[in-house]
Design an enzyme around this catalytic site. Structure first.
Site, PDB file in Angstrom:
ATOM      1  N   ASN A   7      46.861  41.315  68.813  1.00 14.41           N
ATOM      2  CA  ASN A   7      48.290  41.294  69.116  1.00 14.41           C
ATOM      3  C   ASN A   7      48.777  42.739  69.206  1.00 14.41           C
ATOM      4  OD1 ASN A   7      50.974  40.757  69.337  1.00 14.41           O
ATOM      5  ND2 ASN A   7      51.174  39.688  67.377  1.00 14.41           N
ATOM      6  N   ARG A  90      47.419  38.389  72.761  1.00 16.08           N
ATOM      7  CA  ARG A  90      48.794  37.914  72.896  1.00 16.08           C
ATOM      8  C   ARG A  90      49.504  38.813  73.890  1.00 16.08           C
ATOM      9  NH1 ARG A  90      51.681  36.145  67.592  1.00 16.08           N
ATOM     10  NH2 ARG A  90      53.114  35.537  69.226  1.00 16.08           N
ATOM     11  N   HIS A 179      58.487  33.904  71.159  1.00 17.57           N
ATOM     12  CA  HIS A 179      57.991  33.189  69.972  1.00 17.57           C
ATOM     13  C   HIS A 179      57.375  31.852  70.365  1.00 17.57           C
ATOM     14  CE1 HIS A 179      61.205  35.424  67.396  1.00 17.57           C
ATOM     15  NE2 HIS A 179      60.054  36.051  67.323  1.00 17.57           N
ATOM     16  N   ARG A 240      67.888  43.844  66.172  1.00 17.89           N
ATOM     17  CA  ARG A 240      68.454  43.513  67.490  1.00 17.89           C
ATOM     18  C   ARG A 240      69.823  42.857  67.332  1.00 17.89           C
ATOM     19  NH1 ARG A 240      63.216  40.563  68.731  1.00 17.89           N
ATOM     20  NH2 ARG A 240      61.777  42.215  69.340  1.00 17.89           N
ATOM     21  N   GLU A 384      50.501  31.047  63.898  1.00 19.41           N
ATOM     22  CA  GLU A 384      50.308  31.277  65.323  1.00 19.41           C
ATOM     23  C   GLU A 384      48.850  31.582  65.659  1.00 19.41           C
ATOM     24  OE1 GLU A 384      53.743  33.617  67.033  1.00 19.41           O
ATOM     25  OE2 GLU A 384      53.909  34.031  64.908  1.00 19.41           O
TER      26      GLU A 384
END
Ligand code: AMP
Length: 399
Positions: A7, A90, A179, A240, A384
């Site tokens: 990732n 990913r 996500h 964010r 995940e």
């Protein structure tokens, strides 16, 4: 088969090696601060841990360090890279093209490249990871897993933005959502957990972590989600800002004489819990400040909770009701107080929490709904990596 999951973020590279025979993690690690002076690799495997600290110029070097750590004579977990049956990468942005994991071929690589304007920080890092691994393992299948893929079932009324159609057709301006692997894992796990068919369930899944998004899942498929063309839209997050009137950007740019790129950097890196509280992007630190009387920290928490409440209301409307509200990721799995705050007052929707059970639920699968709640309220820790590895096993075995 052993599967390596990579990732690559804008300045980091996380990896995990899974043995699919028993789905156990053989090793995992993190390379941080790529491109900075004080780069660092932290590797755990075989019950041992080791750290390398040095300047790491780019993702190719980071990938080589990961591969060396895995095969290291002393600390390593495999004798040679041939023991690894597939490598999962990913990839942040797959555009609208990919609805599931795919084996990387020149066409897939070209598509990742094509989507760099949509994922300018992540897609180049993802490509560098793929290319560096392929150099060392030319005969091992490389698989791309797109964060956007799960959301490709959204209807146009959910994914289109209200700007002229030309921007959609020419520049691919639309909601993509992120996500995806986490939402997909939870969407698949809930029917198993409840012993019900996915077709019978309307799920609102709240992935609350450093990045946060809510997803409406009807009969196993995403029908709406809160993140947009980038992960900036939707909820207030660690750093964010989430959704706001786009005119805020123009106004601040004009007043402070900064350009739109500088402003978006502020929206992505200096806003959210950090920007509102002035304390931290880390929820635990924001809570500590709020409990000590810091009103800004309290406001940040209120904004996050209220944002999730609004999405729950909205997505119940989208699906004409809701059967399951689920929480996952760092905050969703561990922050009982926030979960309670989010769900207080939803009895009118049929969602009634067992507050005592919720209060003691941290990081484990649990049903925290009251016995007479019509809506199931679940905590489902996301996994995940395992979801990705299972897909890949299937993909590689069938190839
Ligand atoms: P993630 O991005 O999924 O790793 O989630 C990271 C976020 O989870 C950070 O804001 C952490 O502060 C938050 N988190 C982890 N554990 C807890 C906890 N026990 N209570 C509140 N927040 C937590």
């Amino acid at each position: 088969m052993k599967i390596l999951i990579v990732n690559a973020g804008s300045s980091s590279l996380k990896y995990q090696l899974i043995d699919m025979a028993d789905e156990s993690t053989i090793a995992k690690g993190l390379v941080e601060k790529i491109g900075l002076e004080n780069g660092k690799l932290k590797h755990k495997g075989n019950g041992k841990e080791f750290v390398v600290e040095k300047k790491i110029d780019n993702h190719v070097i980071a990938t080589q360090m990961m591969l060396e750590a895995l095969t290291d004579a002393e600390h390593g977990v495999v004798k040679s890279m041939d023991e690894i049956g597939a490598v999962d990468h990913r990839v942040l942005h797959g555009g609208a093209k990919f609805t599931e994991s795919v084996i990387v071929n020149p066409e897939v690589e070209a598509a990742i490249e094509e989507n760099i304007p949509l994922g300018p920080l992540h897609n180049p890092a993802n490509l560098a990871g793929i290319r560096a691994c392929r150099e060392v393992m030319p005969n091992t299948p490389m698989v791309a897993v797109f964060d956007t893929a799960f959301h490709m079932t959204m209807p146009p009324k959910a994914y289109r933005y209200g700007v002229p159609k030309d921007y959609y057709t020419r520049l691919k301006v639309r909601r993509y959502g992120f996500h995806g692997t986490s939402h997909r894992y939870v969407a698949a796990r809930i029917p198993e957990y409840l012993g019900k068919k996915p077709e019978k369930l309307r799920i609102i899944n709240c992935h609350l972590g450093n990045g946060s998004s809510v997803c409406a899942i009807n009969a196993g498929k995403c029908v709406d989600t809160s993140m947009g063309i980038t992960p900036l839209e939707g909820l207030l997050m660690g750093t964010r800002c989430g959704s706001m009137d786009p005119a805020v950007v123009q106004y601040i740019c004009n007043q402070d004489h900064i350009d739109v790129n500088q402003m978006l950097e502020i929206c992505n890196k200096k806003s959210g819990l950090l920007g509102i509280s002035g304390v931290s992007s880390d929820m635990r630190e924001v809570w500590a400040a709020a409990k000590a009387g810091n009103e800004d920290a309290q406001t940040a928490i209120d904004m996050l909770a209220e944002g999730v409440r609004k999405y729950i209301g909205a997505y119940a409307a989208v699906m004409n009701g809701v059967d399951v509200i689920s929480f996952t990721a760092g905050i969703g799995e561990n922050d009982a107080e926030l979960r309670a705050r989010i769900l207080t007052g939803f009895e009118y929707l049929g969602a009634k929490m067992d507050y005592e059970k919720n209060a003691v639920t941290r990081g484990i699968e649990a049903d925290v709904s009251a016995a007479d709640s019509k809506v199931k309220i679940l905590v489902i820790p996301t996994n995940e990596e395992l979801a990705i590895a299972r897909d890949t096993l299937q993909l590689v075995t069938n190839a």
